[in-house]
Write a protein that holds these residues in place. Structure first.
Motif, PDB file in Angstrom:
ATOM      1  N   HIS A 222      46.636  47.347  35.969  1.00 48.82           N
ATOM      2  CA  HIS A 222      45.986  46.338  35.112  1.00 48.82           C
ATOM      3  C   HIS A 222      46.989  45.332  34.557  1.00 48.82           C
ATOM      4  O   HIS A 222      46.859  44.874  33.431  1.00 48.82           O
ATOM      5  CB  HIS A 222      45.211  47.017  33.985  1.00 48.82           C
ATOM      6  CG  HIS A 222      44.184  47.960  34.509  1.00 48.82           C
ATOM      7  ND1 HIS A 222      43.016  47.542  35.077  1.00 48.82           N
ATOM      8  CD2 HIS A 222      44.180  49.305  34.600  1.00 48.82           C
ATOM      9  CE1 HIS A 222      42.319  48.589  35.473  1.00 48.82           C
ATOM     10  NE2 HIS A 222      43.004  49.671  35.218  1.00 48.82           N
ATOM     11  N   PHE A 223      47.993  45.055  35.324  1.00 51.13           N
ATOM     12  CA  PHE A 223      48.962  43.980  35.030  1.00 51.13           C
ATOM     13  C   PHE A 223      49.719  44.138  33.700  1.00 51.13           C
ATOM     14  O   PHE A 223      50.037  43.156  33.064  1.00 51.13           O
ATOM     15  CB  PHE A 223      48.293  42.589  35.018  1.00 51.13           C
ATOM     16  CG  PHE A 223      47.073  42.415  35.844  1.00 51.13           C
ATOM     17  CD1 PHE A 223      47.178  42.293  37.221  1.00 51.13           C
ATOM     18  CD2 PHE A 223      45.811  42.344  35.268  1.00 51.13           C
ATOM     19  CE1 PHE A 223      46.042  42.112  38.006  1.00 51.13           C
ATOM     20  CE2 PHE A 223      44.677  42.174  36.058  1.00 51.13           C
ATOM     21  CZ  PHE A 223      44.796  42.054  37.424  1.00 51.13           C
TER      22      PHE A 223
ATOM     23  N   TYR B  11      35.448  41.079  40.575  1.00 50.17           N
ATOM     24  CA  TYR B  11      36.013  39.756  40.254  1.00 50.17           C
ATOM     25  C   TYR B  11      34.972  38.668  40.486  1.00 50.17           C
ATOM     26  O   TYR B  11      34.874  37.714  39.708  1.00 50.17           O
ATOM     27  CB  TYR B  11      37.265  39.474  41.105  1.00 50.17           C
ATOM     28  CG  TYR B  11      38.412  40.458  40.892  1.00 50.17           C
ATOM     29  CD1 TYR B  11      38.658  41.012  39.642  1.00 50.17           C
ATOM     30  CD2 TYR B  11      39.249  40.827  41.944  1.00 50.17           C
ATOM     31  CE1 TYR B  11      39.699  41.911  39.451  1.00 50.17           C
ATOM     32  CE2 TYR B  11      40.289  41.724  41.750  1.00 50.17           C
ATOM     33  CZ  TYR B  11      40.504  42.271  40.511  1.00 50.17           C
ATOM     34  OH  TYR B  11      41.530  43.166  40.320  1.00 50.17           O
ATOM     35  N   ALA B  17      29.592  35.078  36.336  1.00 51.78           N
ATOM     36  CA  ALA B  17      29.109  35.151  34.962  1.00 51.78           C
ATOM     37  C   ALA B  17      29.691  34.016  34.121  1.00 51.78           C
ATOM     38  O   ALA B  17      28.992  33.435  33.280  1.00 51.78           O
ATOM     39  CB  ALA B  17      29.459  36.508  34.352  1.00 51.78           C
ATOM     40  N   GLY B  66      29.899  45.094  34.138  1.00 53.96           N
ATOM     41  CA  GLY B  66      30.129  45.947  32.955  1.00 53.96           C
ATOM     42  C   GLY B  66      30.171  47.419  33.323  1.00 53.96           C
ATOM     43  O   GLY B  66      31.088  48.137  32.930  1.00 53.96           O
ATOM     44  N   GLY B  69      33.180  48.245  35.388  1.00 56.10           N
ATOM     45  CA  GLY B  69      34.347  48.289  34.486  1.00 56.10           C
ATOM     46  C   GLY B  69      34.403  49.614  33.743  1.00 56.10           C
ATOM     47  O   GLY B  69      35.464  50.233  33.632  1.00 56.10           O
ATOM     48  N   VAL B  72      35.568  52.331  36.020  1.00 58.59           N
ATOM     49  CA  VAL B  72      37.026  52.300  36.195  1.00 58.59           C
ATOM     50  C   VAL B  72      37.715  52.981  35.004  1.00 58.59           C
ATOM     51  O   VAL B  72      38.603  53.818  35.168  1.00 58.59           O
ATOM     52  CB  VAL B  72      37.506  50.834  36.346  1.00 58.59           C
ATOM     53  CG1 VAL B  72      39.017  50.736  36.207  1.00 58.59           C
ATOM     54  CG2 VAL B  72      37.059  50.262  37.682  1.00 58.59           C
TER      55      VAL B  72
HETATM   56  C1  HEM Z   1      32.346  36.420  31.913  1.00 56.28           C
HETATM   57  C2  HEM Z   1      33.537  36.681  31.487  1.00 56.28           C
HETATM   58  C3  HEM Z   1      34.303  37.860  32.066  1.00 56.28           C
HETATM   59  C4  HEM Z   1      35.382  37.797  32.858  1.00 56.28           C
HETATM   60  C5  HEM Z   1      36.067  36.551  33.397  1.00 56.28           C
HETATM   61  C6  HEM Z   1      35.803  39.161  33.127  1.00 56.28           C
HETATM   62  C7  HEM Z   1      36.879  39.522  33.942  1.00 56.28           C
HETATM   63  C8  HEM Z   1      37.295  40.809  34.149  1.00 56.28           C
HETATM   64  C9  HEM Z   1      38.391  41.178  34.997  1.00 56.28           C
HETATM   65  C10 HEM Z   1      39.268  40.248  35.802  1.00 56.28           C
HETATM   66  C11 HEM Z   1      38.524  42.523  34.916  1.00 56.28           C
HETATM   67  C12 HEM Z   1      39.544  43.389  35.646  1.00 56.28           C
HETATM   68  C13 HEM Z   1      40.709  43.634  34.751  1.00 56.28           C
HETATM   69  C14 HEM Z   1      41.663  44.611  35.344  1.00 56.28           C
HETATM   70  O1  HEM Z   1      41.507  45.120  36.459  1.00 56.28           O
HETATM   71  O2  HEM Z   1      42.619  44.926  34.638  1.00 56.28           O
HETATM   72  C15 HEM Z   1      37.509  43.007  34.018  1.00 56.28           C
HETATM   73  C16 HEM Z   1      37.352  44.322  33.666  1.00 56.28           C
HETATM   74  C17 HEM Z   1      36.304  44.775  32.878  1.00 56.28           C
HETATM   75  N1  HEM Z   1      35.271  44.040  32.369  1.00 56.28           N
HETATM   76 FE1  HEM Z   1      35.099  42.043  32.459  1.00 56.28          FE
HETATM   77  N2  HEM Z   1      34.957  40.013  32.485  1.00 56.28           N
HETATM   78  C18 HEM Z   1      34.009  39.267  31.823  1.00 56.28           C
HETATM   79  C19 HEM Z   1      32.952  39.729  31.061  1.00 56.28           C
HETATM   80  C20 HEM Z   1      32.679  41.060  30.817  1.00 56.28           C
HETATM   81  C21 HEM Z   1      31.530  41.536  30.069  1.00 56.28           C
HETATM   82  C22 HEM Z   1      30.468  40.662  29.394  1.00 56.28           C
HETATM   83  C23 HEM Z   1      31.625  42.883  30.058  1.00 56.28           C
HETATM   84  C24 HEM Z   1      30.711  43.903  29.428  1.00 56.28           C
HETATM   85  C25 HEM Z   1      29.432  43.948  29.746  1.00 56.28           C
HETATM   86  C26 HEM Z   1      32.834  43.257  30.779  1.00 56.28           C
HETATM   87  C27 HEM Z   1      33.290  44.544  30.975  1.00 56.28           C
HETATM   88  C28 HEM Z   1      34.439  44.874  31.637  1.00 56.28           C
HETATM   89  C29 HEM Z   1      34.983  46.213  31.686  1.00 56.28           C
HETATM   90  C30 HEM Z   1      34.385  47.443  30.995  1.00 56.28           C
HETATM   91  C31 HEM Z   1      36.145  46.143  32.461  1.00 56.28           C
HETATM   92  C32 HEM Z   1      37.075  47.315  32.809  1.00 56.28           C
HETATM   93  C33 HEM Z   1      38.254  47.294  31.918  1.00 56.28           C
HETATM   94  C34 HEM Z   1      39.497  46.962  32.664  1.00 56.28           C
HETATM   95  O3  HEM Z   1      39.567  47.086  33.887  1.00 56.28           O
HETATM   96  O4  HEM Z   1      40.449  46.521  31.987  1.00 56.28           O
HETATM   97  N3  HEM Z   1      33.445  42.120  31.233  1.00 56.28           N
HETATM   98  N4  HEM Z   1      36.771  41.946  33.565  1.00 56.28           N
END
Ligand code: HEM
Lengths: 253, 114
Positions: A222-223, B11, B17, B66, B69, B72
């Motif tokens: 996760h960078f 991604y 979104a 979500g 995520g 993971v």
């Molecule tokens: C629209 C804007 C969003 C963007 C650009 C975004 C982008 C990302 C990216 C790039 C990752 C991977 C990070 C990694 O591998 O370290 C991630 C992980 C995740 N996202 Fe989003 N996300 C967004 C919105 C959301 C929303 C609204 C939710 C909840 C419903 C969410 C929940 C999660 C979760 C739970 C993870 C896993 C945590 C992690 O890998 O660090 N995200 N997101």
């Protein structure tokens, strides 16, 4: 003509105390779960390394301290440990550069402890082996009638820094994913997967990518970048991981 | 499914979104913010088919993103074959349940059932 003089002893004493307190974390999981710290007063010079301080303790104060070391010159990767909380090689860290009069040494995080400062490298080595850390190809340079595999300087440039890995485990110890995901391949193995995949003599890309493209493989990074921060050889595993991802995402051929 | 395909979806859903939520926010700016929460205006959103479809797509994108995520995070927290299978299937089930429930709301409001 330049004259070189021996620094006056008063200069030395103002910049560096003549002794430090070395706190060594002690444990022996095969006998008990107890963890304690032993404290020792160790004389230091400007050039004394943490490993030399530990060896002073072993020679003069307590020979039972468990530590692994070998080359004393940051080549063998044996003496990785946490020094004042940060993963580093004991032989490559001078006490004077730490700037503290109490120096705490602990075994590396994310590894099973054998005893005191010595940790078990079994998983590090098995993950390293998993990614096929060698040139994969059918033919070979030693087969009669075949010729040398040409590698231009610019081909070498693509992976050279990653080939400096000494498998000391410091990157894996600093990695936050490794702290909870016991099945994660880890930055060391992933960086080596890139090192061999990027080698123009190698033909094992598909095999290797299949191995790292697992639920506990490359995508669990996760960078955070702490792996690159602690590498004593200037390897940047965090970058290798992103470059390796390029193959899987189709940015790289 | 290969993890790289899952992460491409992860991604991709995030990027999708960002775009659609931006449209959603811009639509709020077409009138006074307080007006956009008026009962009739809220219902009008659902009666306008292209916008209702966009909300459906946002629902799918964010549910998939979500819950993947969350999958993971949970896979990194604890390991074991049974646990990991439960997490994988559980997150697909939760994704489907949320999409079904949200779609039901969008459909009912669109058809004027309340
Ligand atoms: C629209 C804007 C969003 C963007 C650009 C975004 C982008 C990302 C990216 C790039 C990752 C991977 C990070 C990694 O591998 O370290 C991630 C992980 C995740 N996202 Fe989003 N996300 C967004 C919105 C959301 C929303 C609204 C939710 C909840 C419903 C969410 C929940 C999660 C979760 C739970 C993870 C896993 C945590 C992690 O890998 O660090 N995200 N997101």
């Amino acid at each position: 003509m330049a004259t070189v003089s021996v620094p006056k002893s008063s200069e030395e004493t103002t910049t560096q105390p003549s002794t430090i307190t070395l706190r060594i974390k002690r444990s022996n999981p095969s006998e008990s779960t107890e963890k304690t710290f032993s404290e020792f007063q160790v004389p230091v010079q400007k050039w004394t390394t943490v490993l030399e301080a530990i060896l002073y303790v072993k020679q003069n104060l307590d020979h039972s301290v468990g530590v692994r070391y070998s080359c004393r010159q940051a080549s063998c990767g044996s003496c990785g440990m946490k020094i004042n909380g940060k993963p580093a090689l004991a032989c490559y860290t001078k006490l004077s550069e730490l700037g503290t009069s109490i120096v705490t040494v602990e075994p590396m995080n994310n590894f099973p402890i054998i005893r005191d400062l010595a940790v078990n490298f079994e998983q590090l080595i098995s993950n390293h082996k998993k990614i096929k850390p060698f040139i994969v190809r059918e033919d070979s340079e030693i087969t009669p009638g075949t010729k040398e595999f040409i590698q231009k300087p610019e081909d070498l440039e693509k992976f050279l820094q990653f080939s400096y890995c000494i498998k000391c485990g410091l990157c894996n110890s600093a990695c936050p994913t490794m702290a909870t995901d016991t099945s994660f391949l880890g930055p060391q193995a992933l960086a080596q997967a890139f090192r061999y995949t990027a080698d123009n003599r190698d033909q094992g890309k598909d095999e290797r990518l299949k191995i790292v493209d697992d639920s506990h493989g490359i995508w669990r990074c996760h960078f955070a970048g702490s792996c690159s921060h602690v590498c004593p050889k200037g390897v940047d595993p965090a970058m290798a991981i992103q470059l390796l991802r390029g193959y899987l995402l189709g940015f790289r051929k | 499914m290969r993890e790289s395909i899952i992460m491409k979806i992860h991604y991709g859903t995030a990027l999708g979104a960002v775009v659609l939520v931006a449209v959603h926010i811009l639509m709020r700016l077409s009138q006074k913010y307080s007006d956009s929460l008026q009962y009739q205006n809220v219902l009008a959103n659902y009666h306008f088919l292209p916008y209702a479809l966009m909300l459906e797509v946002v629902l799918i994108l964010l549910s998939v993103h979500g819950f993947n995520g969350l999958r993971v995070i949970l896979l990194e927290l604890k390991q074991g074959a049974t646990y990991e299978r439960a997490i994988n299937y559980g997150s697909i089930a939760a994704m489907a349940a949320l999409v079904a429930y949200g779609s039901r709301t969008i459909l009912m409001a669109g058809m004027g059932v309340s």
